[in-house]
Design an enzyme around this catalytic site. Structure first.
Site, PDB file in Angstrom:
ATOM      1  N   GLU A 131      46.866  28.835  48.995  1.00 15.53           N
ATOM      2  CA  GLU A 131      47.645  27.650  48.633  1.00 15.53           C
ATOM      3  C   GLU A 131      46.840  26.625  47.848  1.00 15.53           C
ATOM      4  O   GLU A 131      47.392  25.661  47.330  1.00 15.53           O
ATOM      5  CB  GLU A 131      48.192  26.995  49.909  1.00 15.53           C
ATOM      6  CG  GLU A 131      49.215  27.858  50.636  1.00 15.53           C
ATOM      7  CD  GLU A 131      49.388  27.465  52.088  1.00 15.53           C
ATOM      8  OE1 GLU A 131      48.369  27.383  52.804  1.00 15.53           O
ATOM      9  OE2 GLU A 131      50.522  27.238  52.516  1.00 15.53           O
ATOM     10  N   THR A 188      49.838  39.206  48.452  1.00 11.08           N
ATOM     11  CA  THR A 188      48.605  38.473  48.190  1.00 11.08           C
ATOM     12  C   THR A 188      47.406  39.383  47.974  1.00 11.08           C
ATOM     13  O   THR A 188      46.422  38.982  47.369  1.00 11.08           O
ATOM     14  CB  THR A 188      48.298  37.576  49.388  1.00 11.08           C
ATOM     15  OG1 THR A 188      48.401  38.376  50.571  1.00 11.08           O
ATOM     16  CG2 THR A 188      49.277  36.432  49.485  1.00 11.08           C
ATOM     17  N   ILE A 234      51.870  39.928  51.934  1.00  5.92           N
ATOM     18  CA  ILE A 234      53.089  39.392  51.311  1.00  5.92           C
ATOM     19  C   ILE A 234      52.978  39.386  49.791  1.00  5.92           C
ATOM     20  O   ILE A 234      53.656  38.628  49.107  1.00  5.92           O
ATOM     21  CB  ILE A 234      53.408  37.980  51.850  1.00  5.92           C
ATOM     22  CG1 ILE A 234      52.242  37.009  51.615  1.00  5.92           C
ATOM     23  CG2 ILE A 234      53.736  38.057  53.332  1.00  5.92           C
ATOM     24  CD1 ILE A 234      52.577  35.557  51.973  1.00  5.92           C
ATOM     25  N   LYS A 237      39.250  39.182  42.234  1.00  4.59           N
ATOM     26  CA  LYS A 237      40.477  39.403  41.466  1.00  4.59           C
ATOM     27  C   LYS A 237      41.703  38.878  42.212  1.00  4.59           C
ATOM     28  O   LYS A 237      42.503  38.122  41.659  1.00  4.59           O
ATOM     29  CB  LYS A 237      40.646  40.895  41.143  1.00  4.59           C
ATOM     30  CG  LYS A 237      41.862  41.180  40.271  1.00  4.59           C
ATOM     31  CD  LYS A 237      42.080  42.673  40.044  1.00  4.59           C
ATOM     32  CE  LYS A 237      41.337  43.153  38.828  1.00  4.59           C
ATOM     33  NZ  LYS A 237      41.674  44.565  38.504  1.00  4.59           N
ATOM     34  N   ASN A 271      37.543  38.779  47.410  1.00  2.89           N
ATOM     35  CA  ASN A 271      37.845  39.656  46.275  1.00  2.89           C
ATOM     36  C   ASN A 271      38.147  38.734  45.102  1.00  2.89           C
ATOM     37  O   ASN A 271      39.145  38.012  45.110  1.00  2.89           O
ATOM     38  CB  ASN A 271      39.050  40.552  46.605  1.00  2.89           C
ATOM     39  CG  ASN A 271      39.464  41.446  45.435  1.00  2.89           C
ATOM     40  OD1 ASN A 271      39.399  41.056  44.276  1.00  2.89           O
ATOM     41  ND2 ASN A 271      39.896  42.658  45.751  1.00  2.89           N
ATOM     42  N   GLN A 311      45.721  34.556  43.305  1.00  4.19           N
ATOM     43  CA  GLN A 311      46.323  33.525  44.156  1.00  4.19           C
ATOM     44  C   GLN A 311      46.250  32.164  43.487  1.00  4.19           C
ATOM     45  O   GLN A 311      47.196  31.381  43.534  1.00  4.19           O
ATOM     46  CB  GLN A 311      45.604  33.481  45.508  1.00  4.19           C
ATOM     47  CG  GLN A 311      45.983  34.628  46.424  1.00  4.19           C
ATOM     48  CD  GLN A 311      47.460  34.636  46.707  1.00  4.19           C
ATOM     49  OE1 GLN A 311      48.002  33.696  47.282  1.00  4.19           O
ATOM     50  NE2 GLN A 311      48.143  35.686  46.296  1.00  4.19           N
ATOM     51  N   PHE A 369      56.012  32.753  50.370  1.00  2.70           N
ATOM     52  CA  PHE A 369      55.706  31.353  50.060  1.00  2.70           C
ATOM     53  C   PHE A 369      56.227  30.411  51.141  1.00  2.70           C
ATOM     54  O   PHE A 369      56.632  29.293  50.862  1.00  2.70           O
ATOM     55  CB  PHE A 369      56.262  30.971  48.685  1.00  2.70           C
ATOM     56  CG  PHE A 369      55.911  31.959  47.613  1.00  2.70           C
ATOM     57  CD1 PHE A 369      54.599  32.146  47.209  1.00  2.70           C
ATOM     58  CD2 PHE A 369      56.891  32.740  47.045  1.00  2.70           C
ATOM     59  CE1 PHE A 369      54.269  33.084  46.240  1.00  2.70           C
ATOM     60  CE2 PHE A 369      56.574  33.684  46.070  1.00  2.70           C
ATOM     61  CZ  PHE A 369      55.259  33.856  45.674  1.00  2.70           C
TER      62      PHE A 369
END
Lengths: 326, 745
Positions: free
Chosen positions: B706, B485, B483, B634, B632, B639, B257
């Site tokens: 984000e 994600t 990370i 999903k 994707n 996210q 983050f």
């Protein structure tokens, strides 16, 4: 974590016999281990009592309940007798911590939780509770979660338990085994100490004294029970204000009232004046306001916790409406 | 075989639009599909190895020591007592080399170094190394340090002297167009309010961790880092060694983050200690140290001015942000970033300034800029809508700009109004109480709020290597990271679609600087940048396969590991000889100047506010998003769910408190720094609008990591207003701020 020795107790008697001032009992360890990692607590010896046969909940002859000190919070909350007769306790338990913690945390340990004052947890700041005489960082600092009742100029910490608040409303008795092998029965009303000049001493327990049971008297007939917890997020947060209430209304008047509070004081708080303002009266908003006045007469905020005083007032009044309403 | 070159390198700079994407004509049928994570089984079974988990031979355990003063100087560290403790190997410090602060993301220089001077409470000054973690932690806790205290600035005050002239940070510190003051005077209806947001911590699940091990003068660092390529440069600069002597391995990262964009103090401490002791050293930050000594999102004070005609047309927008940082650091929270382009209006002022404080470094946290800037902007727009008596969605429609209102360019793609309209219909916006404070259910006051979502789109220079092996399997490698994600998964999907190879025939190798360089994960650029690099490499390999098969590239179909063309079907492995490979490199270009590029969306929230206690509970939220191609469904949805959850935290609970007497963080653990827990997060709904962005990159996707946070908190704040008629302008909106204005019970 400071190096320590570890012993597994074979009996309650052996556990208390083998203690010194720097010994701690450990059962669930949900608070103690955190404190040891931070070196807020630095016991030289841990006596593990978690396997002692103290995990039963038994009916007592007088209609009360005898709860072993090692009964996990989850089990206590889910016990059918507790749900039926001591709803306030079940609700308080479920309002605390998280499922995982409640599975580990025990009845005796819950009573002895240390404060969640930010500064108590931080060994780089002075704290009279952690080390007497060093000063209180919370006074003049950030104190959102700290106490407005029962404080001293040495300490404004709160007791963080939900369970103990309900037990105070239920007039619990704490049964102990002392270092010398004698048993004691302590009313929960006499169990905790105000901080005064010795905020590091939180209860009347003597060194090496072990809680073995908690006894609840039969609940008052016809009473309504409630636990209301106000907090900064919906779960997994300590009470800003909580109210445990056991109130009976008969013939249109309040026949009995037991009200205890969390988040406000250094101990689960109960004040006879609050109940005196209610008992014998017809339930009314004026009466509820008088009860709140009685509770908060001596309340003192320390800046970032000032809001707790109006919050306690609002919460208590709303709870009393729920406890006495149609 | 057939004279194939091994090792093509193709580079595309996005100077021109890229109207055709081969992902639209692929027949493998995996791109966009809601596939589960390819690394999921490894993660849930513990087989995925995180930085702190590498079991190296002879590993020593380091625990960091933070300064116990907020400003001053270390006079001495008494290592003797600690070294005498059983198991302790050494107390290591290097007052010149240790880094004082974490580095910002993407920088190639060392961050500010030198830890003799203490600029903030908790600054890492030493590392205690022992044979066990427990021994190191005990010694670190008890290490005697003598300080000379200095006078620090520990409280944020708008009265404090501020910088007038800051360097550009994503956006310039100050831009002005027309005359906002005059517009405010001319306005029929205006809003002039100040919103404040607190410092925040990323609170990633995995704490910052490094294991350093040297072979001669070469360092390998297993680190929890989002951008290994630039992190290795930062680390080399910090240690004074050549960049090619540093290798960072970051195969799995447990959330970042933004807090792991640049190197953090544990990396240099571990490297210095490992060098000095001649054995590998592990340094994992305590949770409290993650709060104290990594990076925070700055607090902000945002003066919002909106000037409108009676019909709702904006004639002026002012967004003046004051954030905070250390005196040596120039990063400012770019809160006005989307104010530049979100709404029309001729007179515009967007400015940023800093108060200099002795608080922890401020830097990037998820959606730096928008995450807090849209709290100010989107709440102010809601206030204007109320003042105008215009529905907030209609007000946004009135002020929807046809082109970028500050630059003379078009938007590359922009679906703000479709997102608002789709969301309004799905959420039941017409059931919103038009008058605030009028819907009550028992003790609960009910309200709905809306806010726009916008997040600037970024492309970063990134490379990827793709190899097809004789057995038809494929390996993709890059210093890109995952990370948490879903990079492993979506990048596998890109390669699978491009090469017509089943997902399970592709090995994705990420997180190693020995592979080709990448910009890593951050700023929502990871999927687009790395996906494009893989696209380019695969495109080159398709050409090779076509030539090997002797068909026109356009006539080649790749599916299920076979090449099909000219009525022939061949396993691709048969076309590659000893194997073929290509490197693709994507670079940002003129398209980002010629078009304003951003992802957009709309947030809707319904809240209940307890009229007795002031507690707010989010009942439901809907986010409608358009971010180009969804790679994707999903992982993209996840996210957005995570972003919206961050929005709940920003609106209601997260508040990193500094003690204004000492600069010390007060709530430095997860018990008292309140991120939302499950019970705070209701059912969240996420809807994607179909979109392609041909100006963004060859895969036509835009950033999404984000977008979910941008505006989410504002929708909640606006819902609280709708529920209570109380406008709280200081975030987070905790119950104390509401009971102060709620009627007596």
């Amino acid at each position: 974590m400071k190096t320590f020795t570890y012993e597994k107790a074979t009996s309650a008697e052996a556990a208390v016999a083998d203690t010194a001032a720097t010994t701690r009992f450990i059962a669930g360890g949900t608070n103690l281990l955190d404190l040891m990692k931070l070196q807020v607590e630095t016991p030289e010896k841990l006596v593990d009592i978690s396997r002692l046969p103290l995990a039963e909940i038994e009916d007592m002859d007088d209609g009360g309940l005898r709860i072993g000190a090692l009964v996990p919070n989850s089990d206590l909350a889910a016990d059918s007798r507790v749900i039926e007769r001591y709803e306030v306790l079940s609700r308080a338990l479920l309002a605390g911590a998280s499922g995982q913690l409640r599975n580990k945390a025990t009845t005796g340990g819950n009573l002895l939780q240390r404060t969640r004052c930010y500064y108590f947890y931080d060994t780089s700041t002075p704290c009279n509770k952690r080390e007497r005489g060093t000063g209180c960082s919370a006074i003049g600092g950030f104190n959102r979660i700290l106490a407005v009742l029962g404080t001293s100029d040495q300490c404004i910490a709160t007791h963080p338990s939900d369970m103990a608040v309900a037990m105070r409303a239920l007039d619990a008795t704490i049964v102990t085994l002392k270092h010398d092998g004698d048993k004691r029965r302590l009313s929960i009303h006499d169990f905790y100490r105000l901080p005064g000049d010795t905020p590091d001493i939180e209860t009347v327990l003597e060194p090496g004294e072990l809680i073995t049971h908690v006894e609840l008297p039969a609940p008052p007939q016809g009473a309504r029970q409630l636990y209301s917890k106000v907090r900064d997020r919906a779960s997994y947060a300590f009470a800003l204000v909580s109210v445990a209430g056991v109130v009976a209304v008969e013939d249109g008047k309040i026949a009995s009232a037991a009200l205890a509070f969390g988040g406000l004081g250094p101990m689960p708080w109960r004040d006879a004046a609050v109940e005196a303002a209610l008992v014998g009266k017809v339930p009314s908003d004026d009466g509820f306001a008088a009860a709140a006045d009685a509770l908060l007469k001596g309340a003192q905020g320390f800046g970032s916790n000032d809001f707790k005083i109006p919050l306690a007032r609002r919460t208590l009044i709303a709870c009393l409406r729920d406890l006495t309403g149609e | 075989m057939l004279g194939l070159d091994k090792g093509d390198h193709v580079t595309l700079t996005m100077d021109e639009a890229h109207p055709v994407s081969l992902l639209d004509t692929g027949v493998q049928g995996v791109i966009g599909k809601p596939l589960s994570r390819v690394d999921g089984p490894d993660k849930v079974s513990g087989a995925a190895t995180y930085a702190a988990e590498y079991a190296l031979d002879d590993l020593a355990y380091g625990v960091l020591v933070g300064a116990a003063i907020g400003k001053g100087r270390v006079v001495s560290i008494d290592a003797a007592a600690a070294k005498a403790m059983p198991g302790v190997i050494d107390v290591v410090t290097d007052f010149d080399t240790f880094i004082r602060v974490s580095q910002q993301g993407g920088e190639t220089e060392a961050p500010t170094q030198g830890v003799r001077d203490i600029e903030y409470f908790g600054e890492i000054i030493a590392i205690v190394v022992a044979e066990t973690f427990e021994a190191a932690r005990d010694a670190a806790e008890r290490l005697p340090v003598e300080y000379e205290r200095g006078d620090g600035v520990f409280a944020f005050s708008m009265d404090d002297a501020r910088d007038g002239d800051l360097p550009t940070n994503i956006v310039p510190a100050r831009t002005e167009q027309g005359d906002i003051d005059q517009a405010m005077r001319d306005a029929a209806v205006s809003v002039d309010v100040t919103y404040t947001t607190p410092s925040q911590n990323s609170a990633a699940m995995e704490p910052h961790a490094s294991i350093a091990t040297w072979e001669g003068d070469s360092l390998t660092l297993y680190g929890a880092y989002q951008m290994p390529t630039s992190d290795a440069q930062q680390l080399a600069e910090s240690l004074g060694i050549a960049a090619d002597k540093v290798r960072i391995i970051a195969h799995f990262i447990g959330g970042g983050f933004g807090s792991k964009l640049g190197i953090a103090p544990e990396s240099v401490a571990a490297a210095v200690a490992a060098k000095r002791l001649g054995r590998p050293v592990k340094a994992v930050m305590m949770r409290q140290q993650v709060f104290d000594a990594t990076v925070r999102r700055s607090n902000t004070s945002q003066r919002m001015r909106l000037a409108a005609r009676a019909d709702g047309t904006l004639i002026g927008i002012g967004h003046e942000t004051t954030a905070s940082n250390l005196s040596t650091e120039d990063f400012f929270e770019p809160a006005g970033i989307s104010t530049h382009f979100l709404y029309a209006g001729d007179n515009r002022l967007v400015s940023h300034d800093l108060v200099r404080l002795n608080w922890l470094l401020s830097g990037s946290m998820r959606a730096p800029g928008e995450a807090v800037g849209l709290l100010g902007l989107e709440c102010a727009v809601d206030e204007l809508a109320m003042a105008l008596d215009i529905d907030p969605i209609e007000l946004r429609r009135i002020n929807e700009p046809a082109r970028d209102p500050e630059k003379d360019v078009d938007f590359s793609s922009r679906a703000l109004m479709p997102a608002l309209d789709t969301g309004a219909k799905r959420f039941g916006w017409e059931q919103r109480p038009v008058r605030p404070g009028t819907r009550r259910e028992g003790e609960w006051l009910i309200g709905m709020g809306v806010a726009a979502a916008a997040r600037a789109n970024m492309l970063m220079e990134t490379s990827a290597k793709v190899a097809i092996h004789p057995d038809g399997s494929v390996t993709v490698s890059s210093a890109m990271t995952d990370i948490g994600t879903g990079s492993y998964t979506i990048l596998t999907q890109v390669a699978a679609e491009m090469l017509g190879v089943p997902m399970d025939r592709i090995t994705m190798e990420l997180g190693d600087t020995n592979d080709v360089p990448a910009a890593g994960s951050g700023g929502s650029w990871g999927a687009c940048s790395s996906g494009s690099a893989i696209y380019l490499a695969c495109e080159a390999l398709r050409g090779k396969l076509a030539r090997a098969m002797d068909v026109a590239e356009a006539a080649l179909t790749l599916k299920d590991g076979r090449a099909i063309g000219d009525n022939r079907s061949t396993p691709i492995g048969d076309l590659v000889g000893d194997g073929i490979e290509a490197i693709g490199t994507i670079k940002p270009g003129e398209q980002e100047e010629l078009f304003t590029q951003a992802s957009y969306g709309a947030h809707f929230a319904e809240v209940a506010v307890n009229r007795v206690t002031g507690e707010t509970r989010v009942r439901r939220m809907l986010g409608v998003f358009a971010a180009g191609r969804i790679l994707n469904e999903k992982t993209a949805r996840s996210q957005c769910l995570g972003g919206m959850t961050f929005g709940i935290g920003a609106a209601l609970t997260e508040d990193l408190i500094h003690d204004t007497r000492t600069g010390k963080l007060v709530n430095r653990d997860l018990a008292e720094y309140h991120v939302p827990v499950n019970a705070d997060v209701p059912q969240l709904e996420v809807v994607f609008l179909p979109e392609r962005d041909i100006h963004a990159n060859p895969i036509h996707a835009k950033g999404i990591g984000e977008l979910g946070i941008c505006g989410a908190g504002a929708a909640i704040a606006n819902a609280i207003y709708n529920a209570t008629a109380i406008r709280v302008r200081g975030f987070p909106i905790t119950l104390d701020k509401l009971i102060a204005a709620l009627p007596a019970v």
